[in-house]
Write an enzyme that holds these catalytic residues in place. Structure first.
Site, short mmCIF file in Angstrom:
data_model
loop_
_atom_site.label_atom_id
_atom_site.label_comp_id
_atom_site.label_asym_id
_atom_site.label_seq_id
_atom_site.Cartn_x
_atom_site.Cartn_y
_atom_site.Cartn_z
CB CYS A 1 42.20 34.73 44.34
SG CYS A 1 40.59 34.67 43.53
CB CYS B 1 42.73 37.86 36.87
SG CYS B 1 42.29 38.21 38.59
#
Length: 361
Positions: free
Chosen positions: A101, A197
């Site tokens: 990410c 997440c």
């Protein structure tokens, strides 16, 4: 400078943005919407990027008096992080989605858009330090060893780091929370997110099974070749795993078994003793280096975000990094990153390179 502050809705990014404002920069806050169907509420430290997180980020921006926007990066995040995560597990590797990410979303997609809009830097709440030597930006460990995030930032290029800002690098987490409270930020006591997440319930095995389906295979004793059981897919396992193997009978010596290797083509999961997990050599591809490889380099190698370090000698061989560990490490899996550091207790250990592990010996 014009600074774009990436605000997740947590305390770290809020204080980082506050410090950028206090330093006199022209700051704009942005929250990245990474899920096409974000959850309504966050539960404790489960996940992030919910609607509540976006509201928390907006409230923090209001307190700081800065413009605030929400940018939709859900499609890019799904492709570059979630799909990559699933594909890596299907191939028998163990990826780090936070590293991916940072690499592909925050400091590629977001940074590219920020620069195109005239911003000079992207500010985040990562715990890492930057220094400049002879005009070249270098990445170092943070002052708070327990929160250091240089490992998941080590794959960033020198050009990306030149447009990065990490205001929390010299602080401890306790100090950041105290500062948030003093500034009147409502996220001062908000729990940290400790889970992937996009898997807020923490059930990685269930998430992967839903995406990949069942792919039955065998659990095999690495020493004897005996079949010890069956499983629903190699994606349910990681190298070094001890629990949840589904083996009823104990080892002959009574000691626990661990996952030693994964073979996705045959569906074989090989298990054995803890001693067989010991790794003394790592080969890694796609290196991102900040040094000239003119011979073997003395360093410290790190293979996990927190822990998994050992003194080592590394060298570049035919485009791959070969790391010879002076002390064996356990649980080193293909797909993980290995980050190389030069120890520096005064200014913070310097990141020399990062690469993706392909094989271990």
């Amino acid at each position: 400078m014009r600074v774009l502050a990436a605000m997740s809705g947590g305390v770290d990014s809020a204080v980082a943005a506050a410090r950028a404002v206090e330093a006199g920069h022209d700051v704009t806050g942005v929250h990245l919407a990474l899920s096409a169907k974000p959850g309504t509420l966050r539960t404790g430290a489960r996940g992030c990027c919910t609607i509540e997180d976006a509201h928390d980020a907006r409230r923090a921006a209001d307190v700081l008096g800065i413009p605030f926007y929400v940018w939709d990066f859900a499609e890019r995040f799904t492709e570059d992080v979630v799909e990559d995560f699933v594909a890596e597990y299907a191939a028998g590797r163990t990826p780090n989605p936070c590293l991916r990410c940072n690499e592909r979303i925050k400091f590629e997609a977001l940074l590219d858009k920020a620069v195109a809009l005239g911003f000079d830097a992207v500010c985040t709440g990562h715990y890492a330090r930057l220094s400049t030597v002879d005009g070249r930006v270098e990445l170092r460990r943070s002052a708070d060893d327990g929160k250091d995030q240089s490992y998941v930032l080590a794959s960033l290029t020198t050009e990306q780091l030149a447009h990065a800002m990490f205001p929390l690098g010299g602080s401890t987490k306790a100090a950041v929370r105290e500062e948030a409270a003093a500034r009147g930020l409502s996220v001062a006591e908000k729990p940290d997110s400790h889970d992937i997440c996009f898997i807020p319930d923490g059930d990685t095995r269930g998430f992967l099974t839903r995406r990949l389906g069942e792919q039955p295979g065998l659990l095999v004793d690495d020493e004897t070749g005996a079949v010890l059981g069956r499983h629903a897919g190699v994606h349910e396992f990681t190298v070094g795993q001890r629990k949840g193997l589904g083996i009823d009978a104990p080892a002959p010596d009574g000691r626990p078994r661990y996952v030693l290797s994964l073979e996705p083509v045959s569906g074989t999961v090989r298990v054995g003793s803890a001693e067989k997990l010991a790794v003394t050599e790592i080969v890694a591809e796609r290196p991102v280096s900040r040094i000239e490889w003119d011979g073997p380099v003395e360093c410290v190698a790190q293979v996990r975000a927190h822990g998994g370090t050992a003194p080592a000698v590394a060298e570049l061989v035919d485009g791959s990094v070969v790391v010879h560990l002076r002390e064996p490490l356990r649980g080193v899996a293909p797909g993980q990153a290995v980050a190389l550091y030069r120890p520096d207790p005064t200014a913070g250990d310097l990141v020399l390179a990062s690469a993706t592990i392909t094989t271990t010996r």
